[in-house]
Scaffold this motif. Structure first.
Motif, PDB file in Angstrom:
ATOM      1  N   ARG A  19       0.841  -1.178   0.000  1.00 53.93           N
ATOM      2  CA  ARG A  19       0.000   0.000   0.000  1.00 53.93           C
ATOM      3  C   ARG A  19       0.881   1.235   0.000  1.00 53.93           C
ATOM      4  NH1 ARG A  19      -4.446   2.263   4.345  1.00 53.93           N
ATOM      5  NH2 ARG A  19      -2.536   2.753   5.497  1.00 53.93           N
ATOM      6  N   LEU A  20       0.738   2.047  -1.021  1.00 57.81           N
ATOM      7  CA  LEU A  20       1.443   3.310  -1.100  1.00 57.81           C
ATOM      8  C   LEU A  20       0.584   4.419  -0.519  1.00 57.81           C
ATOM      9  CD1 LEU A  20       2.871   3.124  -4.733  1.00 57.81           C
ATOM     10  CD2 LEU A  20       3.822   2.181  -2.619  1.00 57.81           C
ATOM     11  N   SER A  21       1.251   5.387   0.096  1.00 52.53           N
ATOM     12  CA  SER A  21       0.568   6.552   0.659  1.00 52.53           C
ATOM     13  C   SER A  21       1.136   7.816   0.051  1.00 52.53           C
ATOM     14  CB  SER A  21       0.740   6.597   2.175  1.00 52.53           C
ATOM     15  OG  SER A  21       0.216   5.440   2.794  1.00 52.53           O
ATOM     16  N   CYS A  22       0.286   8.814  -0.069  1.00 50.88           N
ATOM     17  CA  CYS A  22       0.703  10.133  -0.551  1.00 50.88           C
ATOM     18  C   CYS A  22       0.059  11.175   0.352  1.00 50.88           C
ATOM     19  CB  CYS A  22       0.274  10.343  -1.989  1.00 50.88           C
ATOM     20  SG  CYS A  22       0.501  12.034  -2.610  1.00 50.88           S
ATOM     21  N   TRP A  53     -10.877  14.119  -5.427  1.00 45.74           N
ATOM     22  CA  TRP A  53     -10.792  14.188  -3.980  1.00 45.74           C
ATOM     23  C   TRP A  53     -12.172  14.348  -3.341  1.00 45.74           C
ATOM     24  CZ3 TRP A  53      -5.782  14.385  -1.663  1.00 45.74           C
ATOM     25  CH2 TRP A  53      -5.837  14.312  -0.276  1.00 45.74           C
ATOM     26  N   SER A  54     -13.000  15.217  -3.908  1.00 49.63           N
ATOM     27  CA  SER A  54     -14.285  15.499  -3.269  1.00 49.63           C
ATOM     28  C   SER A  54     -15.298  14.376  -3.471  1.00 49.63           C
ATOM     29  CB  SER A  54     -14.866  16.809  -3.806  1.00 49.63           C
ATOM     30  OG  SER A  54     -14.980  16.730  -5.217  1.00 49.63           O
ATOM     31  N   ALA A  55     -15.466  13.932  -4.706  1.00 45.76           N
ATOM     32  CA  ALA A  55     -16.528  12.962  -5.010  1.00 45.76           C
ATOM     33  C   ALA A  55     -16.078  11.522  -4.845  1.00 45.76           C
ATOM     34  CB  ALA A  55     -17.036  13.175  -6.434  1.00 45.76           C
ATOM     35  N   GLY A  56     -14.771  11.291  -4.871  1.00 47.92           N
ATOM     36  CA  GLY A  56     -14.278   9.925  -4.738  1.00 47.92           C
ATOM     37  C   GLY A  56     -14.358   9.094  -6.003  1.00 47.92           C
ATOM     38  N   ARG A  57     -14.742   9.713  -7.128  1.00 47.55           N
ATOM     39  CA  ARG A  57     -14.778   8.953  -8.387  1.00 47.55           C
ATOM     40  C   ARG A  57     -13.366   8.557  -8.778  1.00 47.55           C
ATOM     41  NH1 ARG A  57     -15.978  11.639 -12.627  1.00 47.55           N
ATOM     42  NH2 ARG A  57     -15.830  13.719 -11.721  1.00 47.55           N
ATOM     43  N   THR A  58     -13.241   7.396  -9.408  1.00 47.89           N
ATOM     44  CA  THR A  58     -11.924   6.850  -9.711  1.00 47.89           C
ATOM     45  C   THR A  58     -11.793   6.436 -11.170  1.00 47.89           C
ATOM     46  OG1 THR A  58     -12.647   4.636  -9.053  1.00 47.89           O
ATOM     47  CG2 THR A  58     -11.606   5.996  -7.365  1.00 47.89           C
ATOM     48  N   THR A  69      -6.281  -0.467  -6.090  1.00 49.58           N
ATOM     49  CA  THR A  69      -7.396   0.365  -5.642  1.00 49.58           C
ATOM     50  C   THR A  69      -6.856   1.682  -5.125  1.00 49.58           C
ATOM     51  OG1 THR A  69      -8.667  -1.597  -4.990  1.00 49.58           O
ATOM     52  CG2 THR A  69      -9.384   0.532  -4.117  1.00 49.58           C
ATOM     53  N   ILE A  70      -7.389   2.775  -5.655  1.00 51.62           N
ATOM     54  CA  ILE A  70      -7.021   4.104  -5.169  1.00 51.62           C
ATOM     55  C   ILE A  70      -8.117   4.591  -4.229  1.00 51.62           C
ATOM     56  CG2 ILE A  70      -8.092   5.294  -7.134  1.00 51.62           C
ATOM     57  CD1 ILE A  70      -5.786   7.341  -6.974  1.00 51.62           C
ATOM     58  N   SER A  71      -7.703   5.245  -3.152  1.00 55.29           N
ATOM     59  CA  SER A  71      -8.671   5.762  -2.186  1.00 55.29           C
ATOM     60  C   SER A  71      -8.073   6.989  -1.517  1.00 55.29           C
ATOM     61  CB  SER A  71      -9.018   4.699  -1.145  1.00 55.29           C
ATOM     62  OG  SER A  71      -7.869   4.331  -0.404  1.00 55.29           O
ATOM     63  N   ARG A  72      -8.916   7.713  -0.742  1.00 58.11           N
ATOM     64  CA  ARG A  72      -8.374   8.868  -0.029  1.00 58.11           C
ATOM     65  C   ARG A  72      -9.002   8.969   1.338  1.00 58.11           C
ATOM     66  NH1 ARG A  72     -13.407   9.453  -0.604  1.00 58.11           N
ATOM     67  NH2 ARG A  72     -14.398  11.445  -1.167  1.00 58.11           N
ATOM     68  N   ASP A  73      -8.249   9.581   2.236  1.00 58.17           N
ATOM     69  CA  ASP A  73      -8.703   9.861   3.602  1.00 58.17           C
ATOM     70  C   ASP A  73      -8.678  11.368   3.758  1.00 58.17           C
ATOM     71  OD1 ASP A  73      -8.887  10.379   6.359  1.00 58.17           O
ATOM     72  OD2 ASP A  73      -8.030   8.422   6.851  1.00 58.17           O
ATOM     73  N   ASN A  74      -9.863  11.967   3.742  1.00 56.14           N
ATOM     74  CA  ASN A  74      -9.931  13.430   3.785  1.00 56.14           C
ATOM     75  C   ASN A  74      -9.336  13.991   5.071  1.00 56.14           C
ATOM     76  OD1 ASN A  74     -11.176  13.346   1.323  1.00 56.14           O
ATOM     77  ND2 ASN A  74     -13.238  13.627   2.131  1.00 56.14           N
ATOM     78  N   ALA A  75      -9.571  13.323   6.157  1.00 52.85           N
ATOM     79  CA  ALA A  75      -9.102  13.832   7.454  1.00 52.85           C
ATOM     80  C   ALA A  75      -7.582  13.852   7.529  1.00 52.85           C
ATOM     81  CB  ALA A  75      -9.676  12.981   8.580  1.00 52.85           C
ATOM     82  N   LYS A  76      -6.945  12.928   6.822  1.00 49.07           N
ATOM     83  CA  LYS A  76      -5.490  12.840   6.866  1.00 49.07           C
ATOM     84  C   LYS A  76      -4.830  13.459   5.639  1.00 49.07           C
ATOM     85  CE  LYS A  76      -5.405   8.600   9.632  1.00 49.07           C
ATOM     86  NZ  LYS A  76      -4.937   7.200   9.712  1.00 49.07           N
ATOM     87  N   ASN A  77      -5.643  14.017   4.725  1.00 40.64           N
ATOM     88  CA  ASN A  77      -5.094  14.580   3.486  1.00 40.64           C
ATOM     89  C   ASN A  77      -4.174  13.582   2.788  1.00 40.64           C
ATOM     90  OD1 ASN A  77      -6.384  17.031   3.357  1.00 40.64           O
ATOM     91  ND2 ASN A  77      -4.505  18.236   3.326  1.00 40.64           N
TER      92      ASN A  77
END
Length: 124
Positions: A19-22, A53-58, A69-77
């Motif tokens: 799992r890569l993080s950015c 980022w806002s809608a989560g569309r991939t 799988t790409i995903s995001r955590d808004n709280a952690k940017n």
């Protein structure tokens, strides 16, 4: 100043997962598209996946659909790239990138900001 910092790369065996993080900082990313690209030695940088980022569309490259799988955590940017069933063909430096465009660009040029990259090596 927008900064993108990747982490999570390493040396794994074929069939393993990573799992890569950015981590993104220095901006408001609600209207950004975040992308992952990779560049193997001697090859051009290629699109892997992107997320609004806002809608989560991939969107995904055909070569990784069903495995990554790409995903995001808004709280952690933070944007993640979960990579499963890795093969030696996935060996590359993986880059996180950000663009203001909303149409999932698959070429590097429209992306405004880039991280420094993280190496992923998959042994057979």
């Amino acid at each position: 100043q927008v900064q993108l910092v990747e982490s999570g790369g390493g040396l794994v065996q074929a069939g393993d997962s990573l799992r890569l993080s950015c981590v993104a900082s220095g901006g408001t990313f609600d209207t950004y598209t975040m992308g992952w690209f990779r560049q193997a030695r001697g090859k051009e940088r290629e699109f892997v996946a992107a997320i609004r980022w806002s809608a989560g569309r991939t969107d995904y490259a055909d070569s990784v659909k069903g495995r990554f799988t790409i995903s995001r955590d808004n709280a952690k940017n933070t944007v993640y790239l979960q990579m499963n069933s890795l093969s030696p063909e996935d060996t590359a430096v993986y880059y996180c990138a950000a663009t203001w465009r909303a149409d999932f660009p698959t070429l590097p040029t429209p992306y405004n900001y880039w991280g420094q990259g993280t190496q992923v090596t998959v042994s057979s």
